[in-house]
Design an enzyme around this catalytic site. Structure first.
Site, PDB file in Angstrom:
ATOM      1  CG  HIS A  47      -1.972  -1.136   1.209  1.00 36.99           C
ATOM      2  ND1 HIS A  47      -2.967  -1.270   0.118  1.00 36.99           N
ATOM      3  CD2 HIS A  47      -2.301  -2.006   1.956  1.00 36.99           C
ATOM      4  CE1 HIS A  47      -3.607  -2.188   0.391  1.00 36.99           C
ATOM      5  NE2 HIS A  47      -3.297  -2.570   1.485  1.00 36.99           N
ATOM      6  CD  GLU A 151      -4.201  -8.538   5.367  1.00 35.69           C
ATOM      7  OE1 GLU A 151      -4.314  -7.993   5.882  1.00 35.69           O
ATOM      8  OE2 GLU A 151      -3.535  -8.959   4.302  1.00 35.69           O
ATOM      9  CG  ASP A 177      -6.932  -5.934   4.044  1.00 36.69           C
ATOM     10  OD1 ASP A 177      -7.969  -5.337   3.285  1.00 36.69           O
ATOM     11  OD2 ASP A 177      -5.664  -5.483   3.935  1.00 36.69           O
TER      12      ASP A 177
HETATM   13  C1  3PY Z   1      -4.365  -4.482   7.686  1.00 39.05           C
HETATM   14  O1  3PY Z   1      -4.727  -3.887   8.756  1.00 39.05           O
HETATM   15  O2  3PY Z   1      -4.987  -4.829   6.902  1.00 39.05           O
HETATM   16  C2  3PY Z   1      -2.953  -4.416   7.418  1.00 39.05           C
HETATM   17  O3  3PY Z   1      -2.724  -5.227   6.345  1.00 39.05           O
HETATM   18  C3  3PY Z   1      -2.141  -3.406   7.926  1.00 39.05           C
HETATM   19  O4  3PY Z   1      -1.106  -2.773   7.253  1.00 39.05           O
HETATM   20 MG    MG Z   2      -4.364  -5.751   5.084  1.00 39.27          MG
END
Ligand code: 3PY
Ligand code: MG
Length: 276
Positions: A47, A151, A177
């Site tokens: 990101h 995630e 995520d």
């Molecule tokens: C998230 O919180 O999804 C992350 O990958 C942190 O960068």
């Molecule tokens: Mg993430």
């Protein structure tokens, strides 16, 4: 080689580690973060606006400060694993992993033969550790960290299987995520109990598998709570949001004498049920 990786040594010795997140390119940004007291700095190619050249500038600058550079690649692509490790990273962080099968493919990409399929030839990775190419070839497989982000809903459901994959060193939770993918997004900074439970479930899986558990925080205060809960790798803050907050705060003081605080990405109430 393993002893030259600050993060690897700390985790091996059972010490908690704190990191910072680099999203803004530039060796001076890397230097600034590494000198702030971090054990590791994660160069965010997912990101952040870090391209291949920016990654190659960041990694040696972090190493020069005696700190471990980790690289978060943009996605699970074996060529991205190769680029990140070839530039001298002490480990990779791989987002949005969905299954044990993907985790096994990742390990194949991250390890030299006969364990895996990683190609050999970069002069930068041995230089990053100050060792010969032969030493790097012989020691890299057991010295570098392979970290998967948990995630997604699919990864949460098979977290024990993923944690058990040989060669995966740590499970790193991306709360944002994870919340989105399980149907409980963080909105207005609020973390729902279902997301807290999911985090606790991942943490418990790492303890069962004797693997390390990491998590992304957005402030020192939040990081301290995670440290109290026993996380092994805690990302304390990221460069862009902290810079933005600091600048807004100073502008607020200059214009009105009132410091204006931007709310962070999320906040957890202290104490996550089911976690120590
Ligand atoms: C998230 O919180 O999804 C992350 O990958 C942190 O960068
Ligand atoms: Mg993430």
């Amino acid at each position: 080689m393993e002893n030259l990786s600050r993060v690897k040594v700390a985790l091996r010795e059972g010490r908690q580690t704190f990191g910072l997140w680099q999203m803004i390119p530039g060796a001076n940004v890397s230097r600034c973060l590494a000198r702030a007291g971090a054990d590791w700095v994660c160069v965010d190619c997912e990101h952040g606006n870090m391209d291949d050249a920016a990654m190659h500038d960041a990694v040696p600058a972090i190493v020069a400060a005696g700190v471990s550079p980790l690289v978060r690649i943009a996605g699970m692509e074996s060529w991205m694993v190769k680029r990140a490790l070839d530039c001298g990273a002490h480990g990779i962080v791989v987002p949005l992993i969905r299954s044990a099968e993907e985790a096994r493919a990742l390990v194949q990409a991250a390890k030299f033969p006969p364990w895996g399929r990683r190609g050999f030839g970069s002069p930068y990775s041995p230089a990053s550790f100050g060792i010969s190419s032969t030493e790097y070839l012989q020691q890299a497989n057991h010295s570098l960290l392979t970290i998967v982000q948990i995630e997604t809903k699919e990864a949460l459901e098979t977290v024990d299987e993923i944690a058990a994959v040989e060669g995966i060193d740590a499970l790193f939770i991306g709360p944002v995520d994870l919340g989105n993918n399980i149907g409980f997004p963080i909105l207005g900074g609020v973390v729902m109990p279902e997301l807290k439970d999911a985090i606790a479930r991942i943490f418990a899986a790492t303890r069962r598998a004797r693997k390390k558990c990491g998590i992304f925080a957005v402030s020192g205060e939040q990081a301290k709570i995670f440290a109290g809960q026993g996380f092994d790798m805690i990302s304390v803050a990221a460069d862009f949001p902290v810079l933005e907050m600091a600048m807004q705060s100073q502008m607020g003081v200059a214009r009105s004498g009132v410091s204006r605080e931007t709310p962070g990405l999320y906040r957890f109430p202290s104490g996550t049920p089911g976690m120590r």
